[in-house]
Design a protein around this motif. Structure first.
Motif, PDB file in Angstrom:
ATOM      1  N   LEU A   1       0.837  -1.201   0.000  1.00 15.79           N
ATOM      2  CA  LEU A   1       0.000   0.000   0.000  1.00 15.79           C
ATOM      3  C   LEU A   1       0.870   1.248   0.000  1.00 15.79           C
ATOM      4  CD1 LEU A   1      -2.618  -1.233   2.622  1.00 15.79           C
ATOM      5  CD2 LEU A   1      -2.967  -1.020   0.154  1.00 15.79           C
ATOM      6  N   SER A   2       1.785   1.328   0.957  1.00 16.08           N
ATOM      7  CA  SER A   2       2.709   2.444   1.039  1.00 16.08           C
ATOM      8  C   SER A   2       3.768   2.117   2.090  1.00 16.08           C
ATOM      9  CB  SER A   2       1.973   3.731   1.421  1.00 16.08           C
ATOM     10  OG  SER A   2       2.834   4.847   1.361  1.00 16.08           O
ATOM     11  N   LYS A   3       5.002   2.456   1.827  1.00 12.55           N
ATOM     12  CA  LYS A   3       6.095   2.131   2.746  1.00 12.55           C
ATOM     13  C   LYS A   3       6.343   3.266   3.740  1.00 12.55           C
ATOM     14  CE  LYS A   3       8.701  -1.130  -0.083  1.00 12.55           C
ATOM     15  NZ  LYS A   3      10.069  -1.523  -0.529  1.00 12.55           N
ATOM     16  N   GLY A   4       6.859   2.864   4.912  1.00 13.30           N
ATOM     17  CA  GLY A   4       7.330   3.834   5.892  1.00 13.30           C
ATOM     18  C   GLY A   4       6.266   4.591   6.648  1.00 13.30           C
ATOM     19  N   LYS A   5       5.017   4.113   6.628  1.00 17.22           N
ATOM     20  CA  LYS A   5       3.926   4.826   7.303  1.00 17.22           C
ATOM     21  C   LYS A   5       3.686   4.270   8.709  1.00 17.22           C
ATOM     22  CE  LYS A   5       2.912   7.483   3.785  1.00 17.22           C
ATOM     23  NZ  LYS A   5       4.013   7.076   2.913  1.00 17.22           N
ATOM     24  N   ASN A   6       3.217   5.139   9.608  1.00 14.20           N
ATOM     25  CA  ASN A   6       2.742   4.689  10.919  1.00 14.20           C
ATOM     26  C   ASN A   6       1.535   5.522  11.319  1.00 14.20           C
ATOM     27  OD1 ASN A   6       3.568   7.124  12.135  1.00 14.20           O
ATOM     28  ND2 ASN A   6       5.484   6.247  12.880  1.00 14.20           N
ATOM     29  N   LEU A   7       1.002   5.248  12.482  1.00 17.42           N
ATOM     30  CA  LEU A   7      -0.184   5.962  12.943  1.00 17.42           C
ATOM     31  C   LEU A   7       0.153   7.124  13.867  1.00 17.42           C
ATOM     32  CD1 LEU A   7      -2.554   2.937  13.727  1.00 17.42           C
ATOM     33  CD2 LEU A   7      -2.845   4.595  11.881  1.00 17.42           C
TER      34      LEU A   7
END
Length: 456
Positions: free
Chosen positions: A98-104
């Motif tokens: 979906l997408s790299k390097g993401k967090n909440l």
């Protein structure tokens, strides 16, 4: 026949008015690439997948795993939910797809949350809830009355998705000097600044791109991955559901769920405003938006923000009604000298949903005035527990301090007051599980027990 003709005319009018799906061509002047679509919100969908997956692992009690989905950015994180099942195939199986390097947590509200002990920021509260969940019994703390699965999920949806959309992309990012429409959002991309700003807000709502073609019930069943609705989800007919454009999440699901139950129109109101606003930007053909165009765009944004806030308030209203019903069941089981453990567990779950949604209302940086103070006081820092105790503070070491409170019967009255406050403050339409007609009965029960109800 007349109804069918009317439906056809309405559909035809909608087609003439503009797009019916969230799909738009490239308008960026000077773009030299081979992309044909200017729509991009994969980072937001990655965060929906992180939220869904985090909710899955809260009950496992492993803080390290929870943190992978809350604050981690490493490659290789498995997508736990939504995941393929019989009759409902999902295209992606990892967060990276979906997408790299993401967090909440880095995208969560950084303002103060007054409705939780210690007045943490939204980011701090998410971290605290995960740490406390790790010390609980599979996400359940019966001593203090916390269901961390619900608290983490409902608050995260507000602190990340709702906050970033309405307090960031649909507000400050719509100003003339923010990502203008006559420039690329960044070098090499096929979309303008304003196109991408609007797309990111839409991504956080969590609706399928073809949401206007779906009924609320269909949106609900797609979210639940009901195989009977797979064809409705698979808009392009390729045999798999693409999580980037064909799945429903978070508040889009709740909007549709409310509409399906009450006949309201929250989902399509928000979806239509998103599509119409994006059509306005697309129609500018890569030119800088005029003040008049931005004014019209801000009107669409206001429609979205108002209805989105109502959806969260409607959900809180519903769960206040559930808490009321749970308290009635607990009283009936106690009177029959039965085992109250199951009824108490439901009570804690529904309270977690109520509290999570109430806290989410705080997480948009919008002044709720007296409504916020009223919700904080009426709901409290925990449900009323056996022995008429309630959490009143934290002890500075990650634990909670309890003190004497009103009785559970008095707390039923609080739930009625919560529903009245929400309905009046946010102009609610659905009001599911409405208990406001029962106030006189609760007052009689309290009087019969020789108790006095404080009128908060």
């Amino acid at each position: 026949m007349k109804k069918s003709l009317l439906a056809m005319l309405i559909a035809a009018g909608a087609m003439q008015a503009g797009a019916t799906s969230y799909e738009f061509d490239v308008t960026l002047k000077g773009y030299q690439g081979d992309a044909t679509s200017s729509v991009s919100y994969s980072g937001q969908i990655a965060r929906h997948a992180l939220h869904n997956s985090l909710k899955k692992v809260v009950s496992q009690g492993d803080e390290a795993v929870m943190l992978q989905y809350l604050s981690g950015t490493e490659d290789g994180r498995k997508l736990l939910d939504p995941a393929s099942k019989d009759g409902f195939a999902i295209k992606q199986s990892s967060i990276d797809e979906l997408s790299k390097g993401k967090n909440l947590v880095s995208s969560a509200y950084d303002g103060v949350i007054t409705g939780w002990p210690g007045n943490p920021t939204g980011q701090e509260l998410l971290e605290q809830l995960v740490a406390q969940a790790a010390q609980s019994n599979q996400g359940y703390d019966p001593v203090n009355g916390y269901d961390y699965i619900q608290l983490v999920s409902k608050f995260a949806m507000g602190a990340v998705f709702y906050n970033k959309a309405v307090n960031h992309y649909l507000e400050e990012k719509l100003e003339a000097d923010q990502h203008p429409n006559n420039e690329a959002y960044k070098a090499g991309v096929p979309y303008t600044g304003k196109e991408h700003v609007w797309d990111e807000a839409f991504g956080y709502f969590g609706a399928p791109a073809h949401g206007l073609e779906l009924t609320p019930e269909e949106v609900v069943q797609i979210t639940k991955q009901n195989p009977e609705y797979f064809a409705k989800a698979d808009a392009n007919g390729d045999g798999v559901v693409d999580l980037k454009s064909e799945m429903a999440y978070a508040h889009a699901y709740y909007a549709a769920s409310i509409d399906a139950s009450a006949g309201t129109n929250y989902f399509h109101t928000i979806m239509q405003a998103f599509v119409d606003g994006r059509q306005l930007i697309s129609d500018a053909k890569g030119e800088r938006l005029t003040d008049a165009q931005r004014s019209e765009l801000k009107a669409y944004a206001a429609t979205i923000a108002t209805a989105w806030q109502q959806v969260i308030a409607e959900a809180a209203f519903k769960y206040a009604g559930s808490v009321y019903s749970d308290l009635e069941k607990i009283a009936a089981v106690e009177e029959a000298h039965g085992d109250v453990s199951k009824s108490f567990r439901n009570y804690v779950k529904h309270w977690g949903e109520l509290k999570g949604f109430a806290l989410a209302l705080e997480a948009a940086g919008r002044d709720l005035g007296n409504a916020q103070a009223g919700l904080d006081r009426l709901i409290g820092f925990s449900p009323v527990l056996f022995g008429d105790m309630q959490v009143v503070a934290q002890d500075g070491q990650g634990g909670f301090v309890q003190a004497s409170s009103g009785s559970m019967q008095e707390y039923k009255l609080n739930m009625i007051k919560v529903q009245n406050l929400l309905a009046q403050s946010f102009d609610l339409k659905a009001k599911l599980k409405d208990k406001t007609g029962g106030m006189s009965d609760v007052l009689k029960q309290i009087d019969a027990a020789g108790q006095s109800a404080e009128n908060d």
